[in-house]
Enzyme design. Structure first.
Site, PDB file in Angstrom:
ATOM      1  N   CYS A   3      63.276 -67.513  30.475  1.00 29.21           N
ATOM      2  CA  CYS A   3      62.643 -66.271  30.936  1.00 29.21           C
ATOM      3  C   CYS A   3      61.142 -66.498  30.979  1.00 29.21           C
ATOM      4  O   CYS A   3      60.697 -67.657  31.019  1.00 29.21           O
ATOM      5  CB  CYS A   3      63.049 -65.084  30.056  1.00 29.21           C
ATOM      6  SG  CYS A   3      62.541 -65.194  28.329  1.00 29.21           S
ATOM      7  N   ASN A   6      59.924 -66.251  26.638  1.00 31.04           N
ATOM      8  CA  ASN A   6      60.830 -66.875  25.651  1.00 31.04           C
ATOM      9  C   ASN A   6      60.791 -66.141  24.306  1.00 31.04           C
ATOM     10  O   ASN A   6      60.920 -66.746  23.252  1.00 31.04           O
ATOM     11  CB  ASN A   6      60.522 -68.373  25.460  1.00 31.04           C
ATOM     12  CG  ASN A   6      61.605 -69.146  24.694  1.00 31.04           C
ATOM     13  OD1 ASN A   6      61.305 -70.135  24.036  1.00 31.04           O
ATOM     14  ND2 ASN A   6      62.844 -68.713  24.754  1.00 31.04           N
ATOM     15  N   CYS A   8      61.990 -62.438  24.455  1.00 37.62           N
ATOM     16  CA  CYS A   8      62.901 -61.276  24.577  1.00 37.62           C
ATOM     17  C   CYS A   8      64.275 -61.676  25.103  1.00 37.62           C
ATOM     18  O   CYS A   8      65.269 -61.651  24.379  1.00 37.62           O
ATOM     19  CB  CYS A   8      62.295 -60.207  25.486  1.00 37.62           C
ATOM     20  SG  CYS A   8      60.744 -59.521  24.874  1.00 37.62           S
ATOM     21  N   ARG A   9      64.352 -62.039  26.407  1.00 40.74           N
ATOM     22  CA  ARG A   9      65.660 -62.249  27.040  1.00 40.74           C
ATOM     23  C   ARG A   9      66.283 -63.598  26.714  1.00 40.74           C
ATOM     24  O   ARG A   9      67.450 -63.662  26.287  1.00 40.74           O
ATOM     25  CB  ARG A   9      65.535 -62.082  28.565  1.00 40.74           C
ATOM     26  CG  ARG A   9      65.246 -60.671  28.993  1.00 40.74           C
ATOM     27  CD  ARG A   9      64.752 -60.614  30.425  1.00 40.74           C
ATOM     28  NE  ARG A   9      63.439 -61.243  30.567  1.00 40.74           N
ATOM     29  CZ  ARG A   9      62.785 -61.390  31.703  1.00 40.74           C
ATOM     30  NH1 ARG A   9      63.334 -60.988  32.832  1.00 40.74           N
ATOM     31  NH2 ARG A   9      61.586 -61.938  31.732  1.00 40.74           N
ATOM     32  N   SER A  10      65.552 -64.692  26.935  1.00 39.02           N
ATOM     33  CA  SER A  10      66.201 -66.012  26.774  1.00 39.02           C
ATOM     34  C   SER A  10      66.579 -66.331  25.321  1.00 39.02           C
ATOM     35  O   SER A  10      67.604 -66.990  25.105  1.00 39.02           O
ATOM     36  CB  SER A  10      65.370 -67.139  27.406  1.00 39.02           C
ATOM     37  OG  SER A  10      64.087 -67.222  26.857  1.00 39.02           O
ATOM     38  N   ASP A 117      63.068 -57.332  32.673  1.00 38.53           N
ATOM     39  CA  ASP A 117      62.185 -57.693  31.567  1.00 38.53           C
ATOM     40  C   ASP A 117      62.017 -56.469  30.661  1.00 38.53           C
ATOM     41  O   ASP A 117      61.480 -55.449  31.089  1.00 38.53           O
ATOM     42  CB  ASP A 117      60.840 -58.105  32.170  1.00 38.53           C
ATOM     43  CG  ASP A 117      59.824 -58.480  31.119  1.00 38.53           C
ATOM     44  OD1 ASP A 117      60.112 -58.292  29.919  1.00 38.53           O
ATOM     45  OD2 ASP A 117      58.741 -58.941  31.493  1.00 38.53           O
TER      46      ASP A 117
END
Ligand code: 4NP
Length: 148
Positions: A3, A6, A8-10, A117
């Site tokens: 993401c 690196n 939050c999402r990934s 995001d």
């Protein structure tokens, strides 16, 4: 799993896939296309939603996506179209380009949908991101481990 930050999402995608896939010969990692949060722990909201679901991601530290990741990984899942553009810009050849996939295309093939995001939103964003990544990871595991 890639993401922007690196944090939050990934990290969630990494933690979720690791929790579902127990094959010793599969290496799962995550990185960001941006350098803003290098060496930081995941965002507290990602840590919290992972914890609610029984996953501990507190050991992860943010790092930047590197060209050599194209050599070390067979599949590079990106979270959104902007991550896709940033990673593709670093690709050296067709082999690299073919490794890069939008993660939600596992759930909605060819639709190129973004995992939004959640950084500037509230907790609800993290809950829905978790659900999207959980569904995608279920499909990824079935592909890698067709016999369970
Ligand atoms: P991520 O979220 O890409 O899911 O880790 C973000 C985290 C930080 C920033 C942007 C997105 N930032 O601009 O600092």
């Amino acid at each position: 799993m890639v993401c922007l930050g690196n944090i939050c999402r990934s990290p969630l995608a990494e933690g979720i896939l690791k929790s579902k896939l127990f094959r010793a010969n599969v290496v799962i990692d995550s990185a960001g296309t941006g350098a803003y949060h290098i060496d930081e722990k995941p965002d507290n909201r990602s840590i919290a939603i992972a914890k609610i679901n029984g996953i501990d991601i507190t050991d992860q530290r943010a790092r930047k996506f590197l060209v050599k990741d194209f050599d070390e990984f067979d599949i590079i899942y990106v979270m959104d179209s902007s991550n896709y553009r940033d990673v593709i810009e670093m690709a050296r050849n067709e082999v690299d380009i073919k490794k890069v996939k939008m993660i939600l295309n596992e759930v909605f093939p060819n639709e190129n949908l973004d995992v939004p995001d959640p950084y500037t939103g509230g907790d609800f964003g993290f809950k829905s991101v978790y659900k999207m990544l959980d569904e995608a990871c279920d499909i990824i595991v079935k592909k890698i481990n067709p016999n369970g």
